[in-house]
Design a protein around this motif. Structure first.
Motif, PDB file in Angstrom:
ATOM      1  N   SER A  68       1.322  -1.178   0.334  1.00  0.00           N
ATOM      2  CA  SER A  68       0.062   0.110  -0.319  1.00  0.00           C
ATOM      3  C   SER A  68       0.790   1.052  -0.212  1.00  0.00           C
ATOM      4  O   SER A  68       1.860   1.304   0.550  1.00  0.00           O
ATOM      5  CB  SER A  68      -0.649   0.172   1.622  1.00  0.00           C
TER       6      SER A  68
ATOM      7  N   THR B 172       0.751   4.307   1.202  1.00  0.00           N
ATOM      8  CA  THR B 172      -0.269   5.840   2.132  1.00  0.00           C
ATOM      9  C   THR B 172       0.055   7.414   2.103  1.00  0.00           C
ATOM     10  O   THR B 172       1.240   7.333   2.360  1.00  0.00           O
ATOM     11  CB  THR B 172      -0.588   5.146   3.692  1.00  0.00           C
TER      12      THR B 172
ATOM     13  N   LYS C  16      -2.838  14.894  -7.278  1.00  0.00           N
ATOM     14  CA  LYS C  16      -1.443  14.267  -6.427  1.00  0.00           C
ATOM     15  C   LYS C  16      -0.556  13.625  -7.881  1.00  0.00           C
ATOM     16  O   LYS C  16       0.745  13.642  -7.055  1.00  0.00           O
ATOM     17  CB  LYS C  16      -1.845  12.660  -5.715  1.00  0.00           C
TER      18      LYS C  16
ATOM     19  N   ASP D 165      -2.799  12.386   3.582  1.00  0.00           N
ATOM     20  CA  ASP D 165      -4.108  12.623   3.764  1.00  0.00           C
ATOM     21  C   ASP D 165      -4.315  11.170   4.693  1.00  0.00           C
ATOM     22  O   ASP D 165      -5.938  11.463   4.364  1.00  0.00           O
ATOM     23  CB  ASP D 165      -4.936  13.651   3.028  1.00  0.00           C
ATOM     24  N   THR D 166      -3.509  10.190   4.589  1.00  0.00           N
ATOM     25  CA  THR D 166      -4.298   9.272   4.563  1.00  0.00           C
ATOM     26  C   THR D 166      -4.812   7.947   3.810  1.00  0.00           C
ATOM     27  O   THR D 166      -5.299   7.050   3.682  1.00  0.00           O
ATOM     28  CB  THR D 166      -4.971   9.430   6.211  1.00  0.00           C
ATOM     29  N   SER D 167      -4.957   8.987   2.808  1.00  0.00           N
ATOM     30  CA  SER D 167      -5.646   8.065   1.428  1.00  0.00           C
ATOM     31  C   SER D 167      -4.525   7.160   0.732  1.00  0.00           C
ATOM     32  O   SER D 167      -3.345   6.824   1.396  1.00  0.00           O
ATOM     33  CB  SER D 167      -5.786   8.673   0.010  1.00  0.00           C
ATOM     34  N   SER D 168      -4.604   5.472   0.597  1.00  0.00           N
ATOM     35  CA  SER D 168      -4.196   4.889   0.357  1.00  0.00           C
ATOM     36  C   SER D 168      -4.633   3.717  -0.820  1.00  0.00           C
ATOM     37  O   SER D 168      -5.742   3.505  -1.552  1.00  0.00           O
ATOM     38  CB  SER D 168      -3.966   3.509   1.638  1.00  0.00           C
ATOM     39  N   TYR D 169      -3.405   3.556  -1.436  1.00  0.00           N
ATOM     40  CA  TYR D 169      -4.126   2.838  -2.751  1.00  0.00           C
ATOM     41  C   TYR D 169      -2.493   1.561  -2.413  1.00  0.00           C
ATOM     42  O   TYR D 169      -1.404   2.129  -2.320  1.00  0.00           O
ATOM     43  CB  TYR D 169      -3.364   4.226  -3.848  1.00  0.00           C
TER      44      TYR D 169
ATOM     45  N   PHE E 167      -7.388   7.809  -8.866  1.00  0.00           N
ATOM     46  CA  PHE E 167      -5.862   8.253  -8.143  1.00  0.00           C
ATOM     47  C   PHE E 167      -6.181   9.635  -8.521  1.00  0.00           C
ATOM     48  O   PHE E 167      -6.407  10.834 -10.310  1.00  0.00           O
ATOM     49  CB  PHE E 167      -4.814   8.199  -8.546  1.00  0.00           C
TER      50      PHE E 167
END
Length: 262
Positions: A22, A24, A57, A27-31, A53
């Motif tokens: 992952s 991260t 970013k 901003d705590t968004s995770s991919y 996405f």
């Protein structure tokens, strides 16, 4: 803003295959990474990211030339330096401060500035951008363990763009020619012993002190080199914009052979 459907992350190959890991953001968004591509001729790696996405970013890639003393911003998650001063032989006699030992606790996002010194071909690692630790500019940064894969930004047309990916640093030194050495941020390696293997076990080679400081160098893999940018284009149809991720550990590098940027 509309999302990018095929986001990719550009990072360092020597971190290993991170498919399925992952990414991260602050901003705590995770991919999640779903596929990996490794440049056979450099330390660059590309990961495809699942899901939509956000375009805010995504950063543009640098495509210009490098020049001597070109300013840059370096980002990573390396260890901080300590207040423990490394002391070595001075020129022509005596002793003097040479730098600071590394601390612990990597993982905190940090940044620094620096100026380009040279480009050098490091064989399997590709074309590397070299920059030294010589106390200029005021917020000067040097790489450490944990900074690998992080981005280096340079200005092109008034826009800050992704120019390189953190690769390695000269960091392993000793105050004697035997025993266990240490990792440090060194602004003058003259008068110290440097590991010829990149390991804290040595072996060690003495660096003769000179009247002028001999700073240690950090290295970041260029994304603007023609061969390396051409490889990126084989993976990303329109490589003008990519995102990035910086994780894991930096290696130590010694015996830098460089050519000056003109």
């Amino acid at each position: 803003m509309p999302p990018s459907e095929d986001a990719i992350a550009l990072t360092a190959k020597h971190l290993g295959n991170m498919t399925g890991d992952s990414i991260t953001f602050p901003d705590t968004s995770s991919y999640t990474t779903t596929a990996a591509f490794f440049d056979p001729n450099s330390d660059l790696a590309i990961y495809q990211i699942s899901g939509s996405f956000p375009v805010e970013k995504i950063v543009p890639m640098y495509s210009g030339s490098f020049f001597l003393d070109q300013s840059m911003y370096i980002f990573g998650r390396g260890v901080p330096r300590t207040d423990t001063v490394v002391t070595g032989d001075a020129f022509p006699s005596g002793t003097e401060a040479k730098g600071w030992t590394w601390g612990s606790g990597m993982g905190t996002r940090s940044w620094g500035t620096n100026n380009a010194n040279s480009l050098s071909n490091f064989g399997p690692a590709g074309i590397q951008l070299l920059y030294d630790f010589d106390s200029s500019p005021a917020d000067e940064g040097v790489l450490s363990i944990g900074d690998s894969g992080g981005p280096v930004f340079m200005q092109e047309g008034g826009v800050w763009k992704l120019a390189a990916i953190n690769y390695a640093v000269e960091s392993v030194f000793n105050t004697t020619g035997n025993g266990t050495g240490f990792n440090a941020a060194i602004f003058d390696k003259g008068g110290l012993y440097q590991s010829t293997s990149g390991l804290t076990s040595g072996p060690w080679q003495y660096v003769n002190p000179l009247a002028l400081d001999q700073p240690s160098f950090s290295l970041s893999t260029s994304v603007a080199d023609p061969d390396q940018s051409a490889w990126i284009a084989t993976i990303v149809p329109e490589p003008s914009t990519v995102t990035f991720v910086g994780v894991a550990a930096a290696a130590a590098v010694i015996y830098i052979r460089r050519r000056t940027i003109k």
